[in-house]
Enzyme design. Sequence first.
Site, PDB file in Angstrom:
ATOM      1  N   PHE A  65     -14.705  14.730 -39.684  1.00  0.00           N
ATOM      2  CA  PHE A  65     -15.543  15.882 -40.044  1.00  0.00           C
ATOM      3  C   PHE A  65     -15.847  16.700 -38.804  1.00  0.00           C
ATOM      4  CE2 PHE A  65     -16.923  15.183 -44.460  1.00  0.00           C
ATOM      5  CZ  PHE A  65     -16.303  13.953 -44.677  1.00  0.00           C
ATOM      6  N   TYR A  70     -19.235  21.341 -34.008  1.00  0.00           N
ATOM      7  CA  TYR A  70     -18.379  20.187 -33.717  1.00  0.00           C
ATOM      8  C   TYR A  70     -16.882  20.487 -33.827  1.00  0.00           C
ATOM      9  CZ  TYR A  70     -22.080  16.746 -32.945  1.00  0.00           C
ATOM     10  OH  TYR A  70     -23.119  16.023 -32.410  1.00  0.00           O
ATOM     11  N   ASP A 155     -15.728   9.451 -36.384  1.00  0.00           N
ATOM     12  CA  ASP A 155     -16.468  10.557 -35.785  1.00  0.00           C
ATOM     13  C   ASP A 155     -15.460  11.471 -35.101  1.00  0.00           C
ATOM     14  OD1 ASP A 155     -18.979   9.613 -36.480  1.00  0.00           O
ATOM     15  OD2 ASP A 155     -19.773   9.649 -34.439  1.00  0.00           O
ATOM     16  N   ASP A 157     -16.388  13.320 -32.194  1.00  0.00           N
ATOM     17  CA  ASP A 157     -16.724  13.450 -30.760  1.00  0.00           C
ATOM     18  C   ASP A 157     -16.127  12.286 -29.976  1.00  0.00           C
ATOM     19  OD1 ASP A 157     -18.447  11.721 -32.129  1.00  0.00           O
ATOM     20  OD2 ASP A 157     -20.048  11.956 -30.642  1.00  0.00           O
ATOM     21  N   HIS A 177     -20.384  -1.984 -32.315  1.00  0.00           N
ATOM     22  CA  HIS A 177     -21.042  -0.960 -31.503  1.00  0.00           C
ATOM     23  C   HIS A 177     -21.100  -1.477 -30.065  1.00  0.00           C
ATOM     24  CE1 HIS A 177     -23.964   1.806 -29.972  1.00  0.00           C
ATOM     25  NE2 HIS A 177     -24.218   2.351 -31.141  1.00  0.00           N
ATOM     26  N   GLU A 247     -25.184   4.952 -40.826  1.00  0.00           N
ATOM     27  CA  GLU A 247     -24.829   3.756 -40.040  1.00  0.00           C
ATOM     28  C   GLU A 247     -25.658   2.545 -40.485  1.00  0.00           C
ATOM     29  OE1 GLU A 247     -23.696   3.748 -35.614  1.00  0.00           O
ATOM     30  OE2 GLU A 247     -25.811   3.144 -35.580  1.00  0.00           O
ATOM     31  N   ASP A 270     -17.871   3.349 -24.770  1.00  0.00           N
ATOM     32  CA  ASP A 270     -18.831   4.368 -24.353  1.00  0.00           C
ATOM     33  C   ASP A 270     -19.022   4.252 -22.834  1.00  0.00           C
ATOM     34  OD1 ASP A 270     -20.919   6.076 -23.912  1.00  0.00           O
ATOM     35  OD2 ASP A 270     -22.082   5.384 -25.659  1.00  0.00           O
TER      36      ASP A 270
END
Length: 306
Positions: A65, A70, A155, A157, A177, A247, A270
Amino acid sequence: KPGGLKVVKLSQMIYPQPDLRSPTRKDVLVVTPWQAPIVWEGTFNTDILNDQFRHQNATIGLTVFAVKKYVIFLSSFLKSAESFFMVGHRVNYYVFTDLPHTVPRVHLQNGRQLFVLKVRNYTRWQDISMHRMEIISNFSKQRFQREVDYLVCSDVDMKFRDHVGVEILSSLFGTLHPGFFGHSRQSFTYERRALSQAYISQDEGDFYYIGALFGGTVQEVYRLTKACHEAIMTDKGNNIEAVWQEESHLNKYLLYYKPTKVLSPEYMWDNRMLLQMTPIQLLQWNMVIRKKRFVILIKNYETLRS
Ligand code: 2GW
Ligand code: MN
């Protein structure tokens, strides 16, 4: 359409023999208590897996999306996916956006297609994020069922930096995560208010899954997204919104409908994690995380959310 892996005849090929007496990883958990593989570098052979999925002629759908600002992430997302995502397999990209004319024209390899699908935009960012569950469930029923075998929901990003292939595919998969790796279940940011459909008590929970990457067969993704959307709507009716939106609901779903594969943080890295580490911790992480395959981009929330 297969509901997971069917047994197919492979080609003759030369590869190292698996050694029953030496585990491929001794430093991390490679299988859950319900016997789902946890996908780590070293635990799989890409040549064998590619041969298996080629014989199965699997088509993989990747949903993403890009609403409002974005859309700026699309170009590097798609270009990096062309280099690293399911290379050599049939891929359909499904880009959901309110700004179809801004979708970049990225050169696609053979066997890969891109579909732009128009969606409305919501004023609240929480709604943009949460309504992905509704939209994916609707499209699974109407369209994906006919066009693809597996769905990967991501996602935007994000950027692919290393191989992400068919080793991730299974009936239902979730992703660890990176921020909660090795933490106790009490410290997970599950929804803790019993009024919410996403509620999980302190003494339950396997892992903390990230909302940014999940997938499976179309049927299982349909079940998951439909259940999460319905739970979100029930919460709305009760005037409550789960602490981490969809989430939180994803974590509730995967607690009771156990995933058949779990992706390690190699698949959701990350770099901000590194900022809080001592040199020793950094060294330890680099031994555990041997590949950073799919990384979260650092973004400026102020400019993106305004
Ligand atoms: C989201 C938050 C604030 C402002 C804008 C948006 C936004 C999100 C937007 O304007 N347009 C849009 O297309 N999105 C989509 O929602 C996009 O695909 C994006 O990657 C996704 C999730 O938003 P994101 O990436 O800003 O949230 P994160 O990275 O902090 O996400 C985690 O938490 C979320 C729950 O709030 C989701 O569960 C997400 O999957 C998690 O990674
Ligand atoms: Mn994100």
